[in-house]
Scaffold this motif. Sequence first.
Motif, mmCIF file in Angstrom:
data_model
loop_
_atom_site.group_PDB
_atom_site.id
_atom_site.type_symbol
_atom_site.label_atom_id
_atom_site.label_comp_id
_atom_site.label_asym_id
_atom_site.label_seq_id
_atom_site.Cartn_x
_atom_site.Cartn_y
_atom_site.Cartn_z
ATOM 1 N N TYR A 1 8.534 -32.508 -37.195
ATOM 2 C CA TYR A 1 8.139 -32.687 -38.586
ATOM 3 C C TYR A 1 8.627 -33.995 -39.193
ATOM 4 O O TYR A 1 8.399 -34.256 -40.374
ATOM 5 C CB TYR A 1 8.634 -31.511 -39.434
ATOM 6 N N LYS B 1 6.043 -36.195 -41.175
ATOM 7 C CA LYS B 1 5.668 -35.524 -42.431
ATOM 8 C C LYS B 1 6.807 -35.639 -43.448
ATOM 9 O O LYS B 1 6.581 -35.920 -44.623
ATOM 10 C CB LYS B 1 5.344 -34.053 -42.146
ATOM 11 N N ASP C 1 4.009 -30.292 -49.519
ATOM 12 C CA ASP C 1 4.806 -29.922 -48.352
ATOM 13 C C ASP C 1 4.222 -28.688 -47.655
ATOM 14 O O ASP C 1 3.956 -28.717 -46.452
ATOM 15 C CB ASP C 1 6.271 -29.712 -48.733
ATOM 16 N N LEU D 1 -2.000 -27.159 -36.007
ATOM 17 C CA LEU D 1 -2.238 -27.964 -34.807
ATOM 18 C C LEU D 1 -1.205 -27.695 -33.713
ATOM 19 O O LEU D 1 -1.538 -27.680 -32.535
ATOM 20 C CB LEU D 1 -2.219 -29.457 -35.155
ATOM 21 N N ILE D 2 0.042 -27.489 -34.112
ATOM 22 C CA ILE D 2 1.126 -27.345 -33.132
ATOM 23 C C ILE D 2 1.303 -25.907 -32.663
ATOM 24 O O ILE D 2 1.416 -25.643 -31.465
ATOM 25 C CB ILE D 2 2.447 -27.878 -33.729
ATOM 26 N N ALA E 1 1.152 -20.488 -38.285
ATOM 27 C CA ALA E 1 0.988 -21.364 -39.446
ATOM 28 C C ALA E 1 0.883 -20.552 -40.733
ATOM 29 O O ALA E 1 1.429 -20.945 -41.765
ATOM 30 C CB ALA E 1 -0.256 -22.244 -39.270
ATOM 31 N N TYR F 1 -0.247 -29.104 -40.204
ATOM 32 C CA TYR F 1 0.599 -29.619 -39.126
ATOM 33 C C TYR F 1 0.951 -28.484 -38.157
ATOM 34 O O TYR F 1 0.837 -28.624 -36.943
ATOM 35 C CB TYR F 1 1.861 -30.213 -39.769
ATOM 36 N N LYS F 2 1.365 -27.345 -38.698
ATOM 37 C CA LYS F 2 1.730 -26.189 -37.866
ATOM 38 C C LYS F 2 0.507 -25.557 -37.217
ATOM 39 O O LYS F 2 0.601 -25.015 -36.117
ATOM 40 C CB LYS F 2 2.494 -25.166 -38.696
ATOM 41 N N ASP G 1 10.131 -21.661 -35.093
ATOM 42 C CA ASP G 1 10.065 -22.569 -36.228
ATOM 43 C C ASP G 1 11.132 -22.173 -37.253
ATOM 44 O O ASP G 1 11.764 -21.134 -37.135
ATOM 45 C CB ASP G 1 8.676 -22.499 -36.852
ATOM 46 N N LEU H 1 0.485 -29.752 -46.254
ATOM 47 C CA LEU H 1 0.547 -30.567 -45.038
ATOM 48 C C LEU H 1 1.218 -29.801 -43.907
ATOM 49 O O LEU H 1 0.815 -29.904 -42.749
ATOM 50 C CB LEU H 1 1.297 -31.877 -45.300
ATOM 51 N N GLY H 2 2.263 -29.047 -44.253
ATOM 52 C CA GLY H 2 2.965 -28.249 -43.248
ATOM 53 C C GLY H 2 2.049 -27.233 -42.589
ATOM 54 O O GLY H 2 2.130 -27.000 -41.377
ATOM 55 N N TYR H 3 1.170 -26.622 -43.369
ATOM 56 C CA TYR H 3 0.232 -25.639 -42.820
ATOM 57 C C TYR H 3 -0.670 -26.278 -41.760
ATOM 58 O O TYR H 3 -0.809 -25.770 -40.649
ATOM 59 C CB TYR H 3 -0.610 -25.020 -43.930
#
Length: 196
Positions: free
Chosen positions: A82, A85, A135, A145-146, A152, A142-143, A38, A138-140
């Motif tokens: 991303y 997002k 940011d 899950l991925i 994360a 999102y990461k 990442d 939502l990024g947390y």
Amino acid sequence: MKEKHISVEKLALTGLFAALSYVVFTFLQIKISLPGGDATSIHLGNAVCVLGALLIGGVYGGLGGAIGMTIGDLLDPIYIVYAPKTFLLKFCIGFITGLIAHKIGRINESSDDRHVWLFASLAAACGLLFNVIFDPLLGYFYKLLILGRPAAEVALTWNILSTSINAVISFAASVVVYMAIRKVLLRSDMFHQIAA
């Protein structure tokens, strides 16, 4: 007929801000690699989004920034996941900035430089503060899950830091450039042709 002319100008300016945000985000960034393949970055893409919102309005400026930086994400193998997002967050930066600057502060109707500077600064700060909060948040998720929880959590710390640095730099750059461009456009009698 005048409405169509304004719409074509706004569309062209939105495209210009999309191109500018893409170039600034893609080619003028400092990428920071993170564990798990990442990355995060320091960039001025948000400054272009805020500048667009101050000049042509929140919807058009937000769309310009969102489109440009989303294309930047789609063309980068690290950031491609991303892109949705990015589109949402960058549009919100522009929308919030434009809402405060034009609907509350009415900066296009004012000839008082202090008033314009105050509301341009307040609008930019609010739009960028939204990004500083949402940011990383939502990024947390999102990461999470991925990439999973450990990645994360590491990314969250770096994302908070880079988003905060981006906000400070983007705030200063966008307000200074806006005030300078505004003066030039007013002197050349072009301000009211492109203003929101």
